[in-house]
Design a protein around this motif. Structure first.
Motif, PDB file in Angstrom:
ATOM      1  N   ILE A  70       0.784  -1.224  -0.118  1.00  0.00           N
ATOM      2  CA  ILE A  70      -0.144  -0.111   0.011  1.00  0.00           C
ATOM      3  C   ILE A  70       0.842   1.142   0.109  1.00  0.00           C
ATOM      4  CG2 ILE A  70      -1.586   1.405   1.447  1.00  0.00           C
ATOM      5  CD1 ILE A  70      -3.162  -1.410   1.998  1.00  0.00           C
ATOM      6  N   ALA A  71       1.960   1.239   1.043  1.00  0.00           N
ATOM      7  CA  ALA A  71       2.758   2.350   0.938  1.00  0.00           C
ATOM      8  C   ALA A  71       3.447   2.810  -0.115  1.00  0.00           C
ATOM      9  CB  ALA A  71       3.558   2.565   2.390  1.00  0.00           C
ATOM     10  N   PRO A  72       4.110   1.836  -0.718  1.00  0.00           N
ATOM     11  CA  PRO A  72       4.793   2.177  -2.128  1.00  0.00           C
ATOM     12  C   PRO A  72       4.010   2.621  -3.309  1.00  0.00           C
ATOM     13  CG  PRO A  72       5.559   0.060  -1.052  1.00  0.00           C
ATOM     14  CD  PRO A  72       4.531   0.488  -0.171  1.00  0.00           C
ATOM     15  N   LEU A  73       2.757   2.035  -3.139  1.00  0.00           N
ATOM     16  CA  LEU A  73       1.908   2.323  -4.592  1.00  0.00           C
ATOM     17  C   LEU A  73       1.141   3.758  -4.262  1.00  0.00           C
ATOM     18  CD1 LEU A  73      -0.026  -0.954  -4.911  1.00  0.00           C
ATOM     19  CD2 LEU A  73       1.650  -0.157  -6.432  1.00  0.00           C
ATOM     20  N   LEU A  74       0.985   4.028  -3.221  1.00  0.00           N
ATOM     21  CA  LEU A  74       0.554   5.355  -2.818  1.00  0.00           C
ATOM     22  C   LEU A  74       1.902   6.482  -3.220  1.00  0.00           C
ATOM     23  CD1 LEU A  74      -1.505   5.141   0.473  1.00  0.00           C
ATOM     24  CD2 LEU A  74      -2.268   5.401  -1.893  1.00  0.00           C
ATOM     25  N   ALA A  75       2.813   6.210  -2.613  1.00  0.00           N
ATOM     26  CA  ALA A  75       4.183   6.977  -3.064  1.00  0.00           C
ATOM     27  C   ALA A  75       4.261   7.243  -4.503  1.00  0.00           C
ATOM     28  CB  ALA A  75       5.327   6.407  -2.442  1.00  0.00           C
TER      29      ALA A  75
END
Length: 90
Positions: A70-75
């Motif tokens: 989730i975090a890498p995709l949002l970044a």
């Protein structure tokens, strides 16, 4: 005259019996087809259950792995939005 009425009555009875038999045979055929389709459906559902059983334990692992993304995709989404903003300002 009585003989004629007897023959007419016999013919009418035979026609009625033939019509009823025709419809009963049609009902039997429809029910048989329905039973065959339900049997195939039950077999297909059993195959689906058997083929997806190994996934039960892996779905939790997949969910954990996807939660970590989730975090890498949002970044990456934020970076793409910034690129679009820069490209749109030209």
């Amino acid at each position: 005259m009585i003989v004629l009425l007897g023959w007419v009555s016999l013919i009418v009875v035979l026609v009625i019996v033939a019509v009823v038999a025709y419809h009963l045979i049609g009902i039997y055929v429809a029910l048989k087809r329905g039973a065959d389709h339900l049997e195939k459906l039950a077999g297909g559902l059993t195959a689906i259950r058997d083929n997806t059983a190994p996934l039960n334990g892996r779905v939790d692992d997949i969910n954990v792995g996807l939660s970590g993304l989730i975090a890498p995709l949002l970044a990456a989404n934020g970076n793409l939005a910034a690129i679009v903003k820069v490209a749109g300002s030209r």
